[in-house]
Enzyme design. Structure first.
Site, PDB file in Angstrom:
ATOM      1  N   ILE A 149      -8.554 -50.255 -76.109  1.00 25.10           N
ATOM      2  CA  ILE A 149      -9.377 -49.665 -76.123  1.00 25.10           C
ATOM      3  C   ILE A 149      -9.490 -48.043 -75.864  1.00 25.10           C
ATOM      4  O   ILE A 149      -9.678 -47.801 -74.875  1.00 25.10           O
ATOM      5  CB  ILE A 149     -10.862 -51.180 -75.851  1.00 25.10           C
ATOM      6  CG1 ILE A 149     -11.052 -51.892 -76.172  1.00 25.10           C
ATOM      7  CG2 ILE A 149     -12.475 -50.593 -75.665  1.00 25.10           C
ATOM      8  CD1 ILE A 149     -11.743 -52.848 -75.073  1.00 25.10           C
ATOM      9  N   CYS A 150     -10.866 -47.617 -76.872  1.00 23.69           N
ATOM     10  CA  CYS A 150     -10.173 -46.055 -77.180  1.00 23.69           C
ATOM     11  C   CYS A 150      -9.336 -45.645 -76.723  1.00 23.69           C
ATOM     12  O   CYS A 150      -7.896 -45.718 -76.855  1.00 23.69           O
ATOM     13  CB  CYS A 150     -11.420 -45.894 -75.919  1.00 23.69           C
ATOM     14  SG  CYS A 150     -12.161 -44.109 -76.524  1.00 23.69           S
ATOM     15  N   GLN A 151      -9.104 -44.734 -75.628  1.00 29.09           N
ATOM     16  CA  GLN A 151      -8.086 -44.145 -75.065  1.00 29.09           C
ATOM     17  C   GLN A 151      -6.742 -44.573 -74.477  1.00 29.09           C
ATOM     18  O   GLN A 151      -6.002 -44.390 -74.549  1.00 29.09           O
ATOM     19  CB  GLN A 151      -8.703 -43.106 -73.609  1.00 29.09           C
ATOM     20  CG  GLN A 151      -7.516 -42.071 -73.510  1.00 29.09           C
ATOM     21  CD  GLN A 151      -8.205 -41.411 -72.308  1.00 29.09           C
ATOM     22  OE1 GLN A 151      -8.604 -42.262 -70.831  1.00 29.09           O
ATOM     23  NE2 GLN A 151      -7.009 -40.302 -72.156  1.00 29.09           N
TER      24      GLN A 151
END
Length: 369
Positions: A149-151
């Site tokens: 998720i994301c980074q």
């Protein structure tokens, strides 16, 4: 006083009385809520491994398994994983468990100056690598599915490129791959974070990290607030006022605010790589990003990939995520765009509830053999 003016005046008095009543009712509701009542990340889980501050958890199954391959959630260092388990009716974690997923989670812990020397190399090739090996030992599987998720999606993408033998499937949500793809995006509200970050002088990044050891969580919170200034200005004196008398809506609001306020410091060494080598130099998509002396070659990813993103994401523009499709070596690549939701909305908005987990599980099941 003429009749129309009298009617208008009476209407104003009525609205004022209703607002005053709403205010006092809301104050009573707020007064009865304690900090411990605003609970996030409450889905039951068991601690399996601890390494420094990093913890590996196994979630307790709630239904019969439909996906046997372990799925490991890897969240960002920028915020806390609890956004994926915000509350029972807005929880990717609970939705995946309800669909029968064998679910695991890495929690990075409360990061601060003590972690200032940790690099992305450490997070990918040490913490994630050890977690994957422990999951395999615990479950008897030789591979796992990574859900980044994301980074955290960048971390898992790097891991899948460097250790394809340990990865069954790769699922990404709101993950930047081409950090310059927003330059040609016609939507002006997309990529504001990218523009601001690329505008930072490299020496200023070095000065901040050298002086503080971290990228302060307070600074990141301020930056995210400035990207939606009107919402930041009005949420406490307009939105909160409107919902204060409704306890359920108020609790939704407070849980989100608790997650937003719980923004930890970002380790300085990893932050330097993140800002300079990825945001500034775009090394990942150009095949120049190194971890522990090895190039992260996206063409080495030949496992099935599911790429999920929000079309209205102003933090990670869809163009930055979609770039992965043309970079990997495998041919089993699927995109799931979410219309009308932003960055956090992919996880917690009413539009995505149920749909996100179902999309993931329906994609995983035929690839679980």
């Amino acid at each position: 006083m003429t009749e129309p003016r009298k009617t208008a005046f009476n209407s104003i008095l009525k609205d004022f009385a209703e607002n005053v009543g709403k205010f006092y009712k809301g104050a009573d509701v707020l007064a009865g809520i304690r900090d411990e009542d605003v609970d996030v990340g409450t889905t039951p889980k068991t601690l399996v491994m601890r390494r420094d501050k990093v913890k590996l958890f196994r979630y307790e199954p709630t239904v019969k398994r439909t996906v046997e391959t372990p799925v490991l959630i890897v969240y960002s260092l920028v915020g806390r994983y609890t956004i994926a388990d915000l509350q029972p009716d807005r929880s990717l974690v609970r939705s995946l468990l309800a669909e029968g997923v064998n679910l695991w989670l890495i929690e990075w812990g409360k990061l601060g100056r003590a972690e200032r020397w940790l690099t992305m190399d450490d997070y990918v090739d040490d913490y994630i690598h050890e977690a994957v090996h422990r999951i395999c030992r615990e479950t008897g599987h030789d591979k796992v599915t990574l859900l980044g998720i994301c980074q955290g999606g960048v971390f898992t993408t790097c891991y899948a490129a460097l250790h394809p033998e340990k990865v069954k499937n790769l699922v990404l949500t709101m993950t930047p791959i081409d950090f310059h793809a927003d330059i040609d995006d016609p939507e002006p509200s997309h990529g504001l974070l990218n523009i601001w970050t690329r505008a930072l002088a490299p020496e200023d990044i070095d000065r901040m990290v050298d002086a503080l050891g971290v990228i302060p969580g307070e600074l990141m919170s301020l930056i995210f607030s400035l990207m939606t200034p009107m919402q930041a200005l009005t949420k406490y004196n307009v939105e909160l006022f409107d919902i204060a008398g409704d306890k359920d809506r108020l609790m939704n609001f407070l849980r989100m605010e608790k997650w937003l306020a719980d923004r930890q410091d970002h380790p300085g060494a990893a932050g330097r790589q993140w800002l300079k080598e990825l945001y500034h130099e775009n090394r990942l998509v150009e095949g120049r990003f190194e971890l522990l002396g090895r190039i992260v070659d996206l063409r080495a990813i030949d496992v099935p990939v599911l790429n999920i993103f929000g079309l209205d994401d102003h933090i990670i523009p869809a163009t930055c995520s979609k770039a992965l499709g043309g970079q990997i070596g495998g041919t089993d690549y699927t995109e799931v765009p979410f219309q009308g939701v932003g960055h956090v909305g992919v996880l917690v908005s009413s539009k995505s509830q149920g749909k996100l987990a179902k999309s993931i599980v329906e994609w995983l099941q035929p690839r679980d053999g």
